[in-house]
Motif scaffolding. Structure first.
Motif, PDB file in Angstrom:
ATOM      1  N   ALA A  18      28.874   9.318  36.667  1.00  0.00           N
ATOM      2  CA  ALA A  18      27.526   9.117  36.136  1.00  0.00           C
ATOM      3  C   ALA A  18      27.160  10.231  35.156  1.00  0.00           C
ATOM      4  CB  ALA A  18      26.512   9.066  37.286  1.00  0.00           C
ATOM      5  N   LEU A  19      27.493  11.480  35.521  1.00  0.00           N
ATOM      6  CA  LEU A  19      27.144  12.594  34.631  1.00  0.00           C
ATOM      7  C   LEU A  19      27.904  12.500  33.312  1.00  0.00           C
ATOM      8  CD1 LEU A  19      26.873  15.667  37.017  1.00  0.00           C
ATOM      9  CD2 LEU A  19      25.059  14.485  35.781  1.00  0.00           C
ATOM     10  N   ALA A  20      29.186  12.118  33.388  1.00  0.00           N
ATOM     11  CA  ALA A  20      29.962  11.985  32.157  1.00  0.00           C
ATOM     12  C   ALA A  20      29.383  10.881  31.281  1.00  0.00           C
ATOM     13  CB  ALA A  20      31.423  11.701  32.486  1.00  0.00           C
ATOM     14  N   MET A  21      28.991   9.764  31.908  1.00  0.00           N
ATOM     15  CA  MET A  21      28.387   8.673  31.139  1.00  0.00           C
ATOM     16  C   MET A  21      27.102   9.123  30.482  1.00  0.00           C
ATOM     17  SD  MET A  21      28.804   5.151  33.259  1.00  0.00           S
ATOM     18  CE  MET A  21      28.516   3.942  31.981  1.00  0.00           C
ATOM     19  N   LEU A  22      26.312   9.876  31.250  1.00  0.00           N
ATOM     20  CA  LEU A  22      25.047  10.373  30.718  1.00  0.00           C
ATOM     21  C   LEU A  22      25.302  11.262  29.510  1.00  0.00           C
ATOM     22  CD1 LEU A  22      21.976  10.457  31.326  1.00  0.00           C
ATOM     23  CD2 LEU A  22      22.400  12.626  32.471  1.00  0.00           C
ATOM     24  N   ALA A  23      26.321  12.149  29.636  1.00  0.00           N
ATOM     25  CA  ALA A  23      26.657  13.023  28.520  1.00  0.00           C
ATOM     26  C   ALA A  23      27.101  12.198  27.317  1.00  0.00           C
ATOM     27  CB  ALA A  23      27.753  14.002  28.925  1.00  0.00           C
ATOM     28  N   GLY A  24      27.909  11.146  27.581  1.00  0.00           N
ATOM     29  CA  GLY A  24      28.345  10.281  26.497  1.00  0.00           C
ATOM     30  C   GLY A  24      27.157   9.630  25.820  1.00  0.00           C
ATOM     31  N   PHE A  25      26.181   9.217  26.623  1.00  0.00           N
ATOM     32  CA  PHE A  25      24.995   8.570  26.083  1.00  0.00           C
ATOM     33  C   PHE A  25      24.186   9.546  25.234  1.00  0.00           C
ATOM     34  CE2 PHE A  25      20.603   7.112  26.402  1.00  0.00           C
ATOM     35  CZ  PHE A  25      20.764   5.801  25.975  1.00  0.00           C
ATOM     36  N   ILE A  26      23.980  10.764  25.771  1.00  0.00           N
ATOM     37  CA  ILE A  26      23.171  11.754  25.057  1.00  0.00           C
ATOM     38  C   ILE A  26      23.834  12.158  23.745  1.00  0.00           C
ATOM     39  CG2 ILE A  26      22.312  14.136  25.154  1.00  0.00           C
ATOM     40  CD1 ILE A  26      21.894  13.699  28.151  1.00  0.00           C
ATOM     41  N   PHE A  55      34.170  15.179  28.363  1.00  0.00           N
ATOM     42  CA  PHE A  55      33.858  14.340  29.521  1.00  0.00           C
ATOM     43  C   PHE A  55      34.785  14.667  30.686  1.00  0.00           C
ATOM     44  CE2 PHE A  55      32.991  11.783  25.656  1.00  0.00           C
ATOM     45  CZ  PHE A  55      31.638  12.043  25.638  1.00  0.00           C
ATOM     46  N   PHE A  56      36.034  14.937  30.341  1.00  0.00           N
ATOM     47  CA  PHE A  56      37.011  15.384  31.340  1.00  0.00           C
ATOM     48  C   PHE A  56      36.509  16.671  31.993  1.00  0.00           C
ATOM     49  CE2 PHE A  56      41.343  17.432  31.988  1.00  0.00           C
ATOM     50  CZ  PHE A  56      41.706  16.622  33.045  1.00  0.00           C
ATOM     51  N   ALA A  57      36.029  17.611  31.154  1.00  0.00           N
ATOM     52  CA  ALA A  57      35.527  18.885  31.656  1.00  0.00           C
ATOM     53  C   ALA A  57      34.299  18.673  32.533  1.00  0.00           C
ATOM     54  CB  ALA A  57      35.183  19.804  30.490  1.00  0.00           C
ATOM     55  N   ILE A  58      33.406  17.757  32.111  1.00  0.00           N
ATOM     56  CA  ILE A  58      32.195  17.527  32.897  1.00  0.00           C
ATOM     57  C   ILE A  58      32.561  16.989  34.278  1.00  0.00           C
ATOM     58  CG2 ILE A  58      30.144  16.048  33.053  1.00  0.00           C
ATOM     59  CD1 ILE A  58      29.876  16.469  29.989  1.00  0.00           C
TER      60      ILE A  58
END
Lengths: 316, 347
Positions: free
Chosen positions: B120-128, B92-95
């Motif tokens: 938002a993108l990090a959250m989305l990645a966390g969700f996926i 998430f840090f990297a994203i």
């Protein structure tokens, strides 16, 4: 895209099987420990890594095989192979016992939760690999060639080199011996009893700490044997050599149903094949991504693994 | 080992909580304001005992100290509050950092405009990632998240469009806010931004902890099966916990990208995840103050003592093993009432 796969199918299959056998041996380290503790042995990749270094040190420093270009005379070759194999198994086994003593035993005696043990195992894994990184200064260590990689025979374009054949034959024999050992020996029965029901086996007079140590020792020795074959084939090692290989072996154990010894056999072989085919199609840089994707898919679709239920009795 | 047992009974956390609960609102405000003020003045205290011989003091305060505290607080939501072991936090840090790098170099957006996108993108990645992974438990979750972190790094390494192994250079620094300018030789402004982000995070965690989400996480951590039976939608709250942790990681990443000017995949290895985990565990899982103290100590010491800076990960690994074996609750444990009662198995 699929041209390489079709052209070199049999040759790829052979290297996939050889790689698969290395995975089989390493995944035994995961699967046996999981069987008795219901916990992943996070440090298994470092146990493997110590085995590769043990092989190199025995061959290069103790036996003086420094010049890799010369062919070793047969008696010396046999001596080197057997000493390296046994030495690497002993070193890895002892490291595994050490890991159990330092990272698991105290926490188990106190009965803390799983998260604590998991974190402690990750910690010891970092400590071991960083220790090796500092003494090797992050540089790869080369192993002067022990065995000239002569081709023995060729079938359908697959080149049976002597190291490939050695790996496959020895790994298969080791696996067979382990399987019999767990099935018929007294210690093997104790291991299976603990994995079926810890409390009941304690009531039957089994010394739990001893059995768990022995499980770590046997699992570590199998990883050590794999480390020897790995070094024989790839001829170099590094402090982080176990990371990707350990994850792949863990994936293999999960595919076969973790805790299941025979499952590890099929899991290791199938993962070795899939990995080699996938690298031929997608390119080697996506190799570890393929392994992770397979792992996630297996865990989500069938967490008990392909052979998880069918061969329940052979659980370690 | 007798001194250790004395050490074990020392619970600063409960003493601190007692003091806080007995204080009047005015007293609380005074304490809080002076603590924040003291923290804001930290960049000026670089001379004397706090100075770092290995690297520039002002830079050390931002990264690693400030960033580690921020990320440790984010990871604490996942590991400490909900009991989910996430070994892929670096992803998430990297994203966040890559969002900053790509948008910062290709568009005219500035850091503050990119921040919400990165989060938002990090959250989305966390969700996926969470959707399949959070159905798994314990060690499986750890392995899958670890794999996810590696996938993100390897994908960045193999994608030519974002620079591959060379990474992205010339990332713009944040625009000035009034008289405060951001430059790399004097990183006070960065520190204050990190401080504000830390305060916002603390505020968010404290608010959530006493509401439905916090209670759900607490229940999941103590016993997931019981929580499920009591009607807690465990997957939903685990996803929330995961995405919030990811959001904080993403925010830290955006700021990091905007501070280092250059990022490459090799900055985002598993080691970062382990370092952050060590901060959380060493300080005391689940306790905001413990996590902050732990992160501050583990981030600051390697810069202060040269020997540790060479063997940083080794020391962090040791910290994990020793903390778990001798003081599993960390240096500042969570409140007594939040501890899980584990059945003691005798041998």
């Amino acid at each position: 895209m699929f041209d390489t796969l079709i052209d070199q199918f049999w040759s790829l299959t052979l290297s996939g099987i050889a790689l698969g056998f290395i995975y089989v041996l390493v995944s035994l380290g995961y699967t046996m420990v999981y069987g008795v503790l219901r916990m992943i042995n996070f440090a298994n990749s470092e146990i493997f890594m110590f085995g590769t270094f043990a092989t190199i040190i025995i061959s290069r420093d103790f036996l003086g095989n420094v010049d890799g270009s010369k062919t070793l005379p047969l008696p010396k070759l046999l001596l080197t192979i057997s000493l390296c194999l046994i030495g690497s198994m002993i070193v890895s086994g002892l490291v595994a016992v050490f890991v159990e003593l330092v990272a698991y035993r105290r926490l188990r005696a106190r009965g803390t939760n799983k998260l604590a043990t998991l974190i402690s195992a990750i910690g010891i894994s970092i400590v071991l690999s960083e220790f090796m990184r500092m003494i090797t200064h992050s540089r790869p260590t080369l192993n002067p060639r022990i065995l000239e990689k002569k081709s023995l025979f060729e079938i359908a374009g697959a080149n049976f080199r002597i190291d490939t054949v050695l790996t496959i034959v020895f790994a298969a024999v080791l696996f067979f011996v382990l399987d019999r050992f767990v099935k018929f020996s007294r210690l093997g029965r104790a291991i299976r009893a603990v994995s079926m029901n810890e409390d009941a086996s304690k009531l039957m007079g089994i010394d739990l700490n001893r059995v768990i140590s022995a499980t770590f020792l046997i699992g570590g020795m199998m990883s050590g044997a794999a480390a020897f074959f790995y070094t024989l084939t790839y001829e170099n090692t590094k402090f982080n050599v176990g990371f990707t290989l350990g994850l792949a072996a863990f994936t293999a154990a999960v595919i076969g149903g973790i805790g299941n010894i025979r499952g590890a056999f099929f899991g290791g072989l199938s993962l070795g094949l899939v990995e080699v085919y996938a690298s031929a199609v997608l390119g080697t840089q996506w190799k570890s991504v393929t392994v992770f994707v397979i792992l996630v898919l297996v865990l989500v679709v069938k967490p008990s693994g392909i052979f998880g239920e069918a061969v329940q009795q052979t659980r370690a | 080992m007798k001194f250790l047992s004395v050490f074990k009974d020392l619970n600063l956390r409960d003493k601190g909580a007692e003091f806080w609960e007995n204080s009047s609102p005015t007293k609380r405000k005074v304490i809080a304001t002076s603590l924040v003020g003291l923290a804001a003045l930290l960049p000026f205290m670089g001379v004397g005992i706090l100075d770092t011989p290995v690297s520039d003091y002002g830079a050390v305060l931002v990264y690693p100290v400030g960033m580690f505290i921020l990320m440790a607080l984010g990871l604490n939501i996942v590991v400490g509050k909900s009991g989910l072991l996430d070994l892929g936090y670096v992803a998430f840090f990297a994203i966040g950092a890559y969002t900053m790098a790509i948008l910062g170099t290709h568009t005219s957006l500035n850091t503050w405009e990119i921040m919400p996108i990165g989060i938002a993108l990090a959250m989305l990645a966390g969700f996926i990632l969470g959707l399949p992974a959070l159905r798994l438990r314990g060690d499986y979750l750890a392995i899958v998240t670890l794999g996810f972190g590696e996938i993100v790094r390897i994908s960045a390494l193999n994608t030519k469009a974002i620079g591959g192994p060379n990474g992205i250079a010339n990332i713009p620094v944040p625009p000035s806010i009034g008289p405060i300018k951001f430059n790399l030789n004097d990183q006070k402004a960065y520190f204050w931004v990190v401080l504000i982000m830390i305060l916002l995070t603390i505020w968010m965690i404290r608010r959530l902890s006493v509401r439905r989400a916090g209670r759900a996480w607490e229940a999941i951590r103590q016993d997931e099966d019981v929580a499920e039976l009591m009607g807690v939608n465990t997957l939903r709250y685990k996803l929330w916990s995961f995405s919030l942790g990811a959001a904080i990681g993403g925010a830290a990443g955006v700021l990091y990208g905007s501070k280092t000017l250059f990022i490459a995949p090799e900055m985002f290895t598993l080691n970062v995840s382990i370092l952050i985990l060590a901060c959380v565990v060493f300080g005391g899982m689940g306790n905001i103050w413990g996590v902050m103290v732990g992160a501050a100590i583990l981030a600051y010491l390697p810069e202060r003592i040269r020997f540790i800076s060479d063997a940083r990960l080794f020391v962090f690994g040791l910290a994990l093993v020793i903390t778990m074996n001798f003081r599993p609750d960390g240096i500042l444990p969570r409140k007594k009432r939040e501890k899980v009662i584990v059945k003691k198995v005798s041998n």
